[in-house]
Design a protein around this motif. Structure first.
Motif, PDB file in Angstrom:
ATOM      1  N   PRO A   1      31.373  89.718  97.893  1.00 17.55           N
ATOM      2  CA  PRO A   1      30.182  88.900  98.185  1.00 17.55           C
ATOM      3  C   PRO A   1      28.927  89.582  97.681  1.00 17.55           C
TER       4      PRO A   1
ATOM      5  N   SER B   1      26.936  91.727  92.744  1.00 17.08           N
ATOM      6  CA  SER B   1      28.309  91.598  93.206  1.00 17.08           C
ATOM      7  C   SER B   1      29.226  91.969  92.035  1.00 17.08           C
TER       8      SER B   1
ATOM      9  N   ALA C   1      33.257  90.562  90.048  1.00 10.44           N
ATOM     10  CA  ALA C   1      34.305  89.547  90.016  1.00 10.44           C
ATOM     11  C   ALA C   1      35.405  89.972  89.047  1.00 10.44           C
TER      12      ALA C   1
ATOM     13  N   THR D   1      36.602  88.533  94.554  1.00  7.41           N
ATOM     14  CA  THR D   1      35.179  88.652  94.273  1.00  7.41           C
ATOM     15  C   THR D   1      34.457  89.211  95.484  1.00  7.41           C
TER      16      THR D   1
ATOM     17  N   VAL E   1      31.372  81.508  93.451  1.00 11.07           N
ATOM     18  CA  VAL E   1      30.276  82.468  93.545  1.00 11.07           C
ATOM     19  C   VAL E   1      28.946  81.767  93.352  1.00 11.07           C
TER      20      VAL E   1
END
Length: 738
Positions: A360, A191, A193, A358, A245
């Motif tokens: 997923p 992912s 962020a 963020t 997260v």
């Protein structure tokens, strides 16, 4: 005395730091990390360890892109050439063609036909990759091999985990970070962020109450600074991003890539605030032959690279273009060389909107059975909805190309003339269209005359002049010439003619009127010092430079003739203290400065003998200071008189620091600061900048018991102490502008 010549030298280059590992006789001899502006310390380390010749290096870019294959991609693209072509089409957001490394997501090796496991592409911009090679070469650390550090970090973590453990690896970038969940079996999901160096510096700036973000960056890489009282304030806003997260996809450990060993406090505090633990491996878990060595998390990737020895091991692979080039060189001369892969131009695909939210995590597909390789596989279009690919967010309204997201160069990089691997168009027509000739305005197109004949200069047909007209013109010219000659005194008046009237009234007998009393002449500014912003009370500009003064009396954004910022700030006052820690090392702490409520300043702009002067008086519960900033044609002169009031703290003595901060982007990255007994000399990209001071009162590092100056590669700090003598608290220096 220099150590024995090393057998191998390994480097990890991050956006804000550089790590070096030296091996002698197959064993680690030395390893250390440096902020990128600590060139003096780096040079000393290189000399001490006899580092010479080529090195092996890995790169963490200021912006990276991670892509995991979906089922279609996994079956279609397995060869290096195919992967290069496919990587250029992905929504990486780079301005140029990316440099990519591909590894098997489970084994870390090169993607093979069987087993057809998912693969991971890690990429950086080709221009950043080229700039990194250039920067290392200029530092005397030319890399024989340069690869990307991300897969190496994943491998170092995976090799240390047990079957029931996992780790979240955060690849720090400037604005955002790539997040990868790693298990003992390889990568499980990925992912991104909105956490990066910029947000860390902002958190430190707010946590310590600093005026400038650049000061926060300097403190973050200062190993001797004590953040003890501010840690929770710093990590709280960052943990607010990571904790959700980790709540959704838990991990046993947290590993942040891009930090130095002096920043372990940050990693530990962020892991704890996010509900995890900081990853701390043993050296023998990273690579064979490293048993007994202290394995600091910040050096894990470098130790993994050193243990591999070459770019052909699990999790340590060469860039794809290097693999293709090496394979082409290895082919026998008698064998026809295959047609080279044509790289398409980068497609202007909007980057996934992960700057403010963020994304997923994307889980990896399970290991697939080995497909029957086809003779020729067509390149399918990228499907944003595929499970292994993060779909770019479609912008609302009319579709247009995204704005450039180019970040600052990590080293900082110099603009390269060309990218390492420029995109090659499939058609050769681009840029080669014939440009029609443009007629110059006012000039008619030339045409051939109907009959050969003389052309008059004026462009009209030639005509015959009248003799009477010619004679008249000659007479007029003669009369005018004679009059001029006469009035210049070159001819005498004929006899009997009246003498010309004198224009000088000296010989008159009329009474003279009283002469008017002249006004005092205005003082003119010396050449080059005229203030072009005289009406602005807090600004100054001449033909060479310009700046503004804040309401707190700090000079900021001093720009040169080309309007580039050369100096970020001058006369910024901060209060800093120090003490000796239990480990015997000097620890620094921040007490306050311009942002304090009690910091009051009065700024007055005036003209003294044609020179613009800013008078600044500052009062603070702990000190008072009066400063003048005089603006000359090619420099500013600063004079400051300091009066201590209370420079004591239970932790230790306090110094009032008067600082100058140069703009890092304006400095020549290949040149170091050159100190003398009375000046510090900086090589800027457009000339030399000098800070000249009085060596009878001030000395670098307080030599000869004088007032102390701390000079770095992009800053100078004069430290006022609690000495009561007038000479000790008087500062005079000149800053010359290139």
């Amino acid at each position: 005395m220099a150590n024995p010549a090393p057998s191998a030298v390994f480097i990890e280059l991050a956006p804000r730091s550089l790590k070096l590992l030296v091996m002698v006789g197959g064993r680690v001899s030395a390893m250390r990390s440096f902020p990128l502006d600590a060139k003096a310390d780096l040079t000393a380390f290189v000399a001490e360890n006899s580092v010479a010749g080529s090195t092996r290096a890995s790169l963490i870019g200021p912006k990276s892109f991670l892509h995991v294959s979906d089922e279609t991609e996994c079956a279609s693209f397995r060869q290096p050439g195919q992967l290069i072509e496919h990587a250029a089409k992905l929504p990486h957001g780079f301005e140029g063609v990316p440099v990519a490394v591909a590894v098997d997501a489970f084994t870390g090796g090169a993607p093979l036909a069987t087993p057809a496991n998912p693969w991971v592409l890690t990429m950086v911009d080709g221009a950043v990759y080229a700039a990194a090679k250039q920067q290392l070469t200029e530092l005397g650390l030319a890399p024989a091999e340069l690869t990307l550090a991300a897969p190496i970090q994943f491998g170092a973590v995976a090799g240390s985990l047990t079957a029931d453990e996992s780790a979240l690896v955060v690849m720090l970038g400037e604005e955002e970070s790539q997040l990868v969940w790693v298990t003992a079996g390889g990568l499980s999901q990925c992912s991104s962020a909105p956490i990066g160096y910029a947000s860390i510096y902002t958190a430190i700036q707010q946590g310590l109450g600093l005026k400038f973000k650049a000061a926060a960056g300097k403190l973050f890489f200062n190993e001797n600074y004590d953040f003890t009282g501010s840690v929770s304030k710093i990590v709280e806003p960052l943990a607010a991003v990571l904790k959700p997260v980790l709540d959704a996809s838990p991990a046993t450990y947290l590993h942040i890539v891009g930090l130095t060993e002096g920043q372990v406090w940050f990693a530990s505090a962020l892991a704890e605030a996010s509900g995890s633990r900081v990853w701390a491996p043993r050296a023998d878990q990273i690579g064979a032959g490293l048993a007994g060595l202290e394995a600091k998390p910040s050096f894990a990737g470098l130790l993994k690279l050193a243990a591999a020895g070459a770019l052909d091991a699990a999790w340590v692979q060469a860039p794809l273009d290097r693999i293709v080039a090496k394979a082409a060189q290895a082919k026998p001369a008698s064998v026809a060389v295959a047609k080279p892969v044509v790289l398409p131009k980068p497609v202007a695909i909007p980057h996934p909107a992960n700057q403010s939210q963020t994304i997923p995590p994307t889980p990896l597909a399970a290991p697939a059975a080995a497909p029957t390789p086809a003779a020729s596989v067509a390149t399918p279009a990228v499907k944003p909805s595929s499970p292994g690919t993060v779909a770019p967010v479609k912008p609302s309204g009319a579709t247009k190309a995204p704005a450039s997201t180019k970040s600052a160069a990590p080293f900082p990089p110099k603009p390269a003339a060309t990218a390492t691997r420029p995109p090659v168009s499939a058609k050769a027509t681009t840029g080669s269209a014939t440009i029609p000739p443009v007629a110059v305005k006012g000039v008619p197109a030339q045409s051939a005359p109907a009959k050969p004949q003389a052309v008059a200069p004026s462009g009209a047909a030639p005509t015959k002049k009248s003799p009477i007209l010619v004679i008249a013109v000659v007479v007029v010219l003669a009369a005018v010439g004679g009059a001029v000659f006469f009035f210049r005194g070159g001819a005498k008046a004929p006899e009997g003619a009246a003498a010309p009237v004198a224009t000088n009234p000296v010989a008159t007998n009329a009474p003279l009127a009283p002469a008017p009393i002249p006004e005092a002449p205005a003082v003119s500014s010396p050449p080059g010092t005229k203030d072009l912003l005289a009406a602005e009370k807090l600004k100054y500009k001449n033909d060479r430079y310009a700046f503004e003064v804040t309401a707190k009396g700090v000079v900021q954004s001093l720009t040169g003739a080309r309007n580039e910022v050369l100096v970020e700030s001058v006369a910024d006052i901060s209060l800093q203290g120090s003490y000796t820690g239990a480990d015997g090392r000097r620890k620094w702490f921040n007490v306050g400065g311009v942002d304090d409520t009690g910091y009051q300043a009065v700024v007055k702009k005036s003209l003294r003998e044609g020179i613009t002067v800013f008078e600044i008086k500052v009062t603070h519960p702990r000190f008072e200071i009066e400063q003048t900033i005089s603006c000359y044609a090619e420099s500013i002169k600063v004079s400051a008189r300091f009066k201590p009031i209370n420079l004591r703290d239970p932790r230790g003595a306090i110094a009032a620091v008067h600082s100058i901060r140069l703009a890092p982007v304006a400095l020549n990255p290949s040149a170091r600061m050159r100190p003398t007994a009375e000046s510090f000399n900086y090589t800027m990209k457009n000339g030399n900048l000098r800070v000249i001071f009085d060596p009878a009162k001030w000395a670098r590092d307080g030599a000869n018991e004088l007032q102390s100056i701390i000079a770095g590669e992009n800053s100078v700090a004069f430290q006022f102490s609690d000495k009561s003598t007038a000479d000790a608290n008087q500062l005079d220096y000149e800053l010359t502008v290139p």
